[in-house]
Structure formats: structure tokens, C-alpha cells
Design an enzyme around this catalytic site. Sequence first.
Site, short mmCIF file in Angstrom:
data_model
loop_
_atom_site.label_atom_id
_atom_site.label_comp_id
_atom_site.label_asym_id
_atom_site.label_seq_id
_atom_site.Cartn_x
_atom_site.Cartn_y
_atom_site.Cartn_z
N LYS A 191 0.84 -1.23 -0.08
CA LYS A 191 0.13 0.27 0.00
C LYS A 191 0.97 0.82 0.07
O LYS A 191 0.61 2.00 -0.71
CB LYS A 191 -1.16 -0.46 1.19
CG LYS A 191 -2.34 -0.78 1.08
CD LYS A 191 -2.73 -0.65 2.25
CE LYS A 191 -4.61 -1.80 1.51
NZ LYS A 191 -4.82 -1.15 2.52
N LYS A 199 -6.38 -12.41 -8.46
CA LYS A 199 -7.88 -12.93 -7.41
C LYS A 199 -8.39 -11.51 -8.69
O LYS A 199 -8.29 -10.55 -8.19
CB LYS A 199 -7.07 -12.62 -6.24
CG LYS A 199 -8.17 -13.12 -5.36
CD LYS A 199 -7.54 -12.74 -4.03
CE LYS A 199 -8.78 -12.75 -3.00
NZ LYS A 199 -8.40 -12.91 -1.16
N LYS A 239 -11.81 -5.39 -7.65
CA LYS A 239 -13.19 -4.33 -7.61
C LYS A 239 -11.69 -3.01 -7.54
O LYS A 239 -12.55 -2.21 -8.98
CB LYS A 239 -13.69 -3.95 -6.62
CG LYS A 239 -13.57 -3.85 -5.41
CD LYS A 239 -14.59 -2.92 -4.09
CE LYS A 239 -14.01 -1.66 -3.70
NZ LYS A 239 -12.57 -0.98 -3.92
#
Length: 336
Positions: A120, A202, A205
Site C-alpha cells: 500500500k 485474484k 474491484k
Amino acid sequence: MCENAPVENKKKVLSCIQPSGMLTLGNYLGALKNWVAMENEFDCTYAVADLHAITVRQEPAKLRAQIHSTFALLLALGLDPEKSTLFIQSHVPEHAALSWLLSCYTQFGELSRMTQFKDKSAKHADNVNVGLFSYPTLMAADILLYKPDFVPVGADQKQHLEIARDIAVRFNNIYGDVFTVPEPYIPKTGARVMSLQDPTKKMSKSDENANSWVAILDDRDTIIRKFKRAVTDSEACVRVSETKPGISNLIAIYSAVTGKSFEEVEREFDGKGYGDFKLAVGEAVADELAPIKAEYDRIITDKKLLEDLYKSGAERAERVARKTYLKAMKKVGFVL
């Protein structure tokens, strides 16, 4: 067993989900479908982890809508507030309070090694904040407050549970038996759903290609259209194989929503083309999700129902959380 014999206490399970917008078919088949099944076997605590959402900048109105939407969706899935404790994380202040206490028993090196922090930080290089760094300590507080025996985890969350266990053991070694050290729980069923456009990744969204993922709340036509566009291969044979990731992913999805084994799926579509198979998968998924969407559409407009349920859920959660928090504070030496 006689009728008046006491019922054996159920083992405790805790799981949380961020209000990050549209939840996907991957979220549903990989975790959420099992949440409903676990209600009958365990004493379950489920939370909308809204405090975790602000490690990246959020638009306030959008965040509020997503919190309401996620809570409503959990109800639409079939979770029963009478069976489980269902609440919004920020409504129980002990989560943030215990997080600070535990941060003093968490080592800098432990947090700096967390894979999600590294990922992140690279993705949001303009906002590498302290909350993003200490996120695992808040997650440890989420878990340890409720003394669960088990925490369902996927591969991407295993490291967070491990650090929560390490913190609990460290604290207990200093102060005695305060926290339950939870075990990872691997559901008996649960599919790892991959992207419809790149089956080596994977389903997510956050993928820029909207055809790569299916939202739980997508309408029937959208679901079928996305499956029709799913990436496959040129062999035109419906079978599971490492060399056929696209078809293998579709077989896994079809198996998960129909309850058929991979072998049964292969026999059902033996000699049939990919077009027939992709349509069948799309229709099966649409049939599975349609009742959830209908119930969600009903619940999301009932503001009073939502408010009553998340307030009563928070009261129920805080009764447990406060007891654990005060015990920890007393052990450390605070005046209560």
C-alpha cells in the site's frame, strides 16, 4: 441427552470487512457465504471495519454511504442479528483505545515487515501515514477484544493474524491470562475466485477493467454479460487444468454456486462449447445473487431498521469489548 441438559458453549469466531464499496463475487464465495453457515456452528461476531478504511483518503459522504451499504449487505446475505453480534467498528470506542495500548507492545520491526504496508505504501506513495503503518495493531485490537477461538483468514490476511497472536502472547507473558490467542480458521468450503479477464490474479474491484469482476449487487444482465466476456483458451474443452486458468476459474465458480464437484461439472459440459458453459456459469451466478440483491434493495431504504440494528449490535459488542479492555488496562497499572 435429556431436554433440560445445558447446551455446550459454542466456540467463538470473529471476522471483519471493510466498507470499501462494491463487494465482489470473490468476497461472497471466498468468505461471506461462509459467514452465514458459521452462525449455526459458532458464536459469531461480525463487524464493518470502517476505522481501517481511512488509511487512504475518503470522501466523507461516500464513506458514510459505503458503511451503510456494507452493513445492509451483510443483513441481505442472511446474517441474523439475533444469532450473531453484528456492528460497526467505530461505534465501539474500545477498538481505538485498545489499539493504542497494544501499540506499546508491538515492535517497530514487526510492523515494518508487513507485506500489506509495503504494497500500500508503493500504491499510495503520496500518503504513507502512521495509520497505514500501525493498521495491524488496530486489527489485533479488533480480534483480541472479543476473545475469539478462531479467525477466518485468507492468504492475504494470514500475516495480520500472526502478529495479533504474537502481541497477545507477549502481553499474556507479562501480565498473565488476559487475551485468548486465536487460531486461524480455514472454512470447509470457500472458493478462491480469480479475475475474469486475467485468471492469474485474484478478482478485485480495484481492477481497472470492469469486466474482470462481478459485484454481488450487479443486475442479471450485467453478470451474464461479464461471464460471456470471460477469458478462456482455444481448446474448447471444459476441464480443470493448470494450463487452463480461465476455464478452471469458471469451473470453480460454477461448482461453488451449484454444489457440484469439478468432475460433475466436466461431465455436464462434455462435448459442449465454451459459449454454452460461460452462459451457464453466468446464469447460475445470477440466480445465486438475485435474492441477495432483492433483500438488499429492501433493507437499504429502511433507515430506521438499519439504525436500530447497528446501534443494538454496537451495545452488544461493547459489553464484551469493554470488559476485555478494562482488564487489560488494570493489568498494565492504570487507575480505573
